[in-house]
Design an enzyme around this catalytic site. Structure first.
Site, PDB file in Angstrom:
ATOM      1  N   ASP A 192     -46.581 -35.399 -62.917  1.00 41.08           N
ATOM      2  CA  ASP A 192     -46.007 -36.395 -62.036  1.00 41.08           C
ATOM      3  C   ASP A 192     -45.373 -35.647 -60.869  1.00 41.08           C
ATOM      4  O   ASP A 192     -44.967 -34.485 -61.010  1.00 41.08           O
ATOM      5  CB  ASP A 192     -44.955 -37.201 -62.794  1.00 41.08           C
ATOM      6  CG  ASP A 192     -44.141 -38.084 -61.869  1.00 41.08           C
ATOM      7  OD1 ASP A 192     -44.752 -38.885 -61.135  1.00 41.08           O
ATOM      8  OD2 ASP A 192     -42.911 -37.948 -61.869  1.00 41.08           O
ATOM      9  N   CYS A 193     -45.254 -36.273 -59.719  1.00 37.84           N
ATOM     10  CA  CYS A 193     -44.689 -35.590 -58.556  1.00 37.84           C
ATOM     11  C   CYS A 193     -43.246 -36.003 -58.286  1.00 37.84           C
ATOM     12  O   CYS A 193     -42.328 -35.184 -58.354  1.00 37.84           O
ATOM     13  CB  CYS A 193     -45.555 -35.851 -57.322  1.00 37.84           C
ATOM     14  SG  CYS A 193     -45.023 -34.921 -55.856  1.00 37.84           S
TER      15      CYS A 193
END
Length: 227
Positions: A16-17
């Site tokens: 995930d960013c």
């Protein structure tokens, strides 16, 4: 394309960013403070966290639209005045949201250890490109909501990842800070997970590993998927 299993298979770490690599809370809170004042920001940020996934569960909006609509709804519901011309403040500021300081060295070390890296993010193509520049470490693949027409926790990001890479699930680990958006769906798919618990939360569901930041992630991934 023939898939290679077992020893010698390519190891993938998907991330995930925003919230995991990029300081999403700081980015949003900074804009809420600027628009509505420091006193109001903590309360508004808490409500924002509820509004964004509601919008992502509706018929598909781009993430730029989600950010804009969430800010407008927040101002309306909480009876705070959104200054004229500021509805797009969040997507406008997102390209400047900083990575956590532990992130670039950890990603660089993973590349040195020959891990392939991918971002699976609830965002748009142009926004992720801006954030990748700030990370300062190249990734091998980025898949965003705009590509698949859905938002995590839906499985579209992972389905596209496996279609694109033919990666071996036995040599793949997913890393995320959100139990709802990342750890739960990755576990539904039978994947190994590392939860980055930056907010001192309680794990539900349980990940395979829990860390407070990425400093020890390279060693943790090596334990989960030895070379």
């Amino acid at each position: 394309m023939t898939r290679v299993h077992g020893m010698g298979a390519q190891r993938w770490a998907t991330f995930d960013c925003y919230g995991t690599l990029i300081d999403w809370n700081a980015g949003i809170r900074g804009q809420l403070e600027r628009l509505f004042g420091v006193q109001e920001a903590p309360r508004l940020l808490e409500r924002y966290h509820e509004l964004e996934p509601e919008l992502e569960s509706e018929p598909f909006h781009t993430y730029r639209e989600v950010l804009t609509l969430a800010l407008e709804r927040l101002a309306q519901e909480e009876s705070v005045q959104l200054p004229e011309g500021e509805a797009g403040a969040l997507p406008k500021s997102l390209p400047e949201w900083p990575p956590f300081p532990d992130v670039p060295p950890a990603l660089a070390e993973l590349r040195d250890r020959r891990w392939k890296l991918a971002l699976l993010s609830n965002t748009d193509r142009d926004l992720i490109a801006a954030s990748q520049k700030l990370l300062g470490v190249p990734v091998d693949l980025a898949i965003v909501a705009e590509d698949v027409g859905s938002y995590k926790p839906a499985h579209g990001h992972w389905e596209r990842f496996f279609e694109t890479t033919t990666a071996d699930r036995e040599t793949h680990v997913h890393v995320g800070a959100s139990l709802f958006h990342d750890i739960a769906p990755a576990r539904e798919l039978g994947l190994r997970t590392v939860w980055i618990n930056r907010l001192d939360e309680q794990p539900e569901p349980e990940p395979d590993r829990e860390l407070t930041n990425l400093a020890n992630l390279p060693e943790t991934l090596e334990e989960l998927v030895p070379a």
